[in-house]
Design a protein around this motif. Sequence first.
Motif, PDB file in Angstrom:
ATOM      1  N   ARG A   1       0.818  -1.212   0.000  1.00 32.16           N
ATOM      2  CA  ARG A   1       0.000   0.000   0.000  1.00 32.16           C
ATOM      3  C   ARG A   1       0.853   1.263   0.000  1.00 32.16           C
ATOM      4  NH1 ARG A   1      -3.948  -2.303   4.542  1.00 32.16           N
ATOM      5  NH2 ARG A   1      -2.280  -3.872   4.563  1.00 32.16           N
ATOM      6  N   PHE A   2       2.067   1.160   0.520  1.00 34.27           N
ATOM      7  CA  PHE A   2       2.970   2.310   0.503  1.00 34.27           C
ATOM      8  C   PHE A   2       4.318   1.885  -0.061  1.00 34.27           C
ATOM      9  CE2 PHE A   2       0.023   3.248   4.002  1.00 34.27           C
ATOM     10  CZ  PHE A   2      -0.443   4.494   3.590  1.00 34.27           C
ATOM     11  N   LEU A   3       4.690   2.477  -1.169  1.00 38.57           N
ATOM     12  CA  LEU A   3       6.031   2.348  -1.709  1.00 38.57           C
ATOM     13  C   LEU A   3       6.669   3.730  -1.700  1.00 38.57           C
ATOM     14  CD1 LEU A   3       5.610  -0.133  -4.701  1.00 38.57           C
ATOM     15  CD2 LEU A   3       6.980  -0.497  -2.639  1.00 38.57           C
ATOM     16  N   GLY A   4       7.939   3.770  -1.901  1.00 32.82           N
ATOM     17  CA  GLY A   4       8.622   5.059  -1.877  1.00 32.82           C
ATOM     18  C   GLY A   4      10.039   4.890  -2.353  1.00 32.82           C
ATOM     19  N   PRO A   5      10.893   5.862  -2.097  1.00 35.70           N
ATOM     20  CA  PRO A   5      12.275   5.774  -2.532  1.00 35.70           C
ATOM     21  C   PRO A   5      13.042   4.716  -1.754  1.00 35.70           C
ATOM     22  CG  PRO A   5      11.958   7.708  -1.159  1.00 35.70           C
ATOM     23  CD  PRO A   5      10.593   7.141  -1.407  1.00 35.70           C
ATOM     24  N   TYR A   6      14.129   4.289  -2.325  1.00 40.04           N
ATOM     25  CA  TYR A   6      14.987   3.289  -1.699  1.00 40.04           C
ATOM     26  C   TYR A   6      15.537   3.823  -0.381  1.00 40.04           C
ATOM     27  CZ  TYR A   6      18.690  -0.227  -1.268  1.00 40.04           C
ATOM     28  OH  TYR A   6      19.493  -1.239  -0.831  1.00 40.04           O
ATOM     29  N   GLU A   7      15.500   2.973   0.646  1.00 44.94           N
ATOM     30  CA  GLU A   7      16.029   3.331   1.961  1.00 44.94           C
ATOM     31  C   GLU A   7      17.430   2.734   2.121  1.00 44.94           C
ATOM     32  OE1 GLU A   7      14.720   4.907   4.656  1.00 44.94           O
ATOM     33  OE2 GLU A   7      12.661   5.277   4.042  1.00 44.94           O
ATOM     34  N   THR A   8      18.385   3.533   2.545  1.00 42.47           N
ATOM     35  CA  THR A   8      19.762   3.056   2.713  1.00 42.47           C
ATOM     36  C   THR A   8      20.072   2.621   4.146  1.00 42.47           C
ATOM     37  OG1 THR A   8      20.564   5.302   3.150  1.00 42.47           O
ATOM     38  CG2 THR A   8      20.563   4.551   0.845  1.00 42.47           C
ATOM     39  N   SER A   9      19.088   2.698   5.030  1.00 43.37           N
ATOM     40  CA  SER A   9      19.348   2.438   6.446  1.00 43.37           C
ATOM     41  C   SER A   9      19.809   1.003   6.705  1.00 43.37           C
ATOM     42  CB  SER A   9      18.113   2.756   7.288  1.00 43.37           C
ATOM     43  OG  SER A   9      16.960   2.157   6.737  1.00 43.37           O
ATOM     44  N   LEU A  10      19.246   0.038   5.968  1.00 44.91           N
ATOM     45  CA  LEU A  10      19.677  -1.347   6.155  1.00 44.91           C
ATOM     46  C   LEU A  10      21.088  -1.551   5.631  1.00 44.91           C
ATOM     47  CD1 LEU A  10      19.086  -4.208   7.098  1.00 44.91           C
ATOM     48  CD2 LEU A  10      18.020  -4.654   4.870  1.00 44.91           C
ATOM     49  N   ASP A  11      21.387  -0.958   4.485  1.00 45.43           N
ATOM     50  CA  ASP A  11      22.750  -1.027   3.935  1.00 45.43           C
ATOM     51  C   ASP A  11      23.764  -0.479   4.954  1.00 45.43           C
ATOM     52  OD1 ASP A  11      21.829  -2.074   1.526  1.00 45.43           O
ATOM     53  OD2 ASP A  11      21.599  -0.088   0.636  1.00 45.43           O
ATOM     54  N   THR A  12      23.413   0.640   5.560  1.00 42.17           N
ATOM     55  CA  THR A  12      24.312   1.254   6.535  1.00 42.17           C
ATOM     56  C   THR A  12      24.519   0.356   7.748  1.00 42.17           C
ATOM     57  OG1 THR A  12      23.603   3.472   5.845  1.00 42.17           O
ATOM     58  CG2 THR A  12      24.638   3.274   8.013  1.00 42.17           C
ATOM     59  N   ALA A  13      23.442  -0.222   8.248  1.00 45.67           N
ATOM     60  CA  ALA A  13      23.535  -1.110   9.415  1.00 45.67           C
ATOM     61  C   ALA A  13      24.396  -2.328   9.112  1.00 45.67           C
ATOM     62  CB  ALA A  13      22.148  -1.541   9.857  1.00 45.67           C
ATOM     63  N   LEU A  14      24.233  -2.891   7.928  1.00 43.28           N
ATOM     64  CA  LEU A  14      25.003  -4.084   7.573  1.00 43.28           C
ATOM     65  C   LEU A  14      26.471  -3.733   7.312  1.00 43.28           C
ATOM     66  CD1 LEU A  14      22.435  -5.832   5.221  1.00 43.28           C
ATOM     67  CD2 LEU A  14      23.072  -6.502   7.541  1.00 43.28           C
ATOM     68  N   ALA A  15      26.723  -2.568   6.725  1.00 47.24           N
ATOM     69  CA  ALA A  15      28.106  -2.171   6.452  1.00 47.24           C
ATOM     70  C   ALA A  15      28.901  -2.005   7.742  1.00 47.24           C
ATOM     71  CB  ALA A  15      28.121  -0.873   5.650  1.00 47.24           C
ATOM     72  N   LYS A  16      28.246  -1.529   8.787  1.00 51.38           N
ATOM     73  CA  LYS A  16      28.927  -1.325  10.072  1.00 51.38           C
ATOM     74  C   LYS A  16      29.310  -2.653  10.724  1.00 51.38           C
ATOM     75  CE  LYS A  16      26.707   3.076  11.281  1.00 51.38           C
ATOM     76  NZ  LYS A  16      25.757   3.743  12.201  1.00 51.38           N
ATOM     77  N   ARG A  17      28.643  -3.728  10.295  1.00 47.93           N
ATOM     78  CA  ARG A  17      28.859  -5.023  10.933  1.00 47.93           C
ATOM     79  C   ARG A  17      29.359  -6.071   9.940  1.00 47.93           C
ATOM     80  NH1 ARG A  17      25.859  -1.872  13.427  1.00 47.93           N
ATOM     81  NH2 ARG A  17      25.689  -1.946  15.679  1.00 47.93           N
ATOM     82  N   SER A  18      29.965  -5.621   8.862  1.00 46.27           N
ATOM     83  CA  SER A  18      30.493  -6.554   7.871  1.00 46.27           C
ATOM     84  C   SER A  18      31.872  -7.076   8.274  1.00 46.27           C
ATOM     85  CB  SER A  18      30.585  -5.850   6.517  1.00 46.27           C
ATOM     86  OG  SER A  18      31.429  -4.740   6.604  1.00 46.27           O
TER      87      SER A  18
END
Length: 221
Positions: free
Chosen positions: A204-221
Amino acid sequence: MKRAVFRGAVAASLAALAPMTWAWLSSDGHRIDTNDPGWTAGVPAAPVALVLGAGVVGDWPTAMLRDRLDIGAALYRAGKVRALLLSGTNHVKEYDEPTVMRDYLLAKGVPAGALVLDYAGLDTWDSCVRAKKIFGASQVTVVTQTFHLPRAVTLCQEAGLTTFGVGDDSQRKYALTTYVYAAREFFATGKAFLDSVVLKTDPRFLGPYETSLDTALAKRS
């Protein structure tokens, strides 16, 4: 005439059961119950746990949601996931599932940088599709109750996610509530089949790509 009616009834019953069969077979081998001893050992490593909302009362998660969040925290501490995507609804200002979920996990010692909030996870299908399209997930461990697990795993698979599921066996603690929700699964799985296979419904709601998950995973790679 009676034979035709009987055959029609049998056909309708089989058609109604088909979505449940679809969900159970599709998720078979891709789910585990926390009632199993040493259950964390049976969970494959994945970048992210998708923890599905289950209601809040004020600033406190419901009992079932607390169980889901505890599983998410256990997966994080065991090194089975590197981030938690908390997917719930914030459809009105006074009702904010993801923030309540985050605050509960912070109090449990999960670091803020590992927590990503999705405020538009209005139902299971929306949560799965948004995890893929909005947050860029490709592999998840979905966390919910056992009665909901076949549908949740299957919907995430249909959304294009490599998925394993972990479920809390709520029947041991909340038998009556579990039976009510388990009965609801019969109808919810029919809708799930329509949304994901027949209609390919967008959230029901789409929008622009969110980078928050990418950021969280990059910090813990």
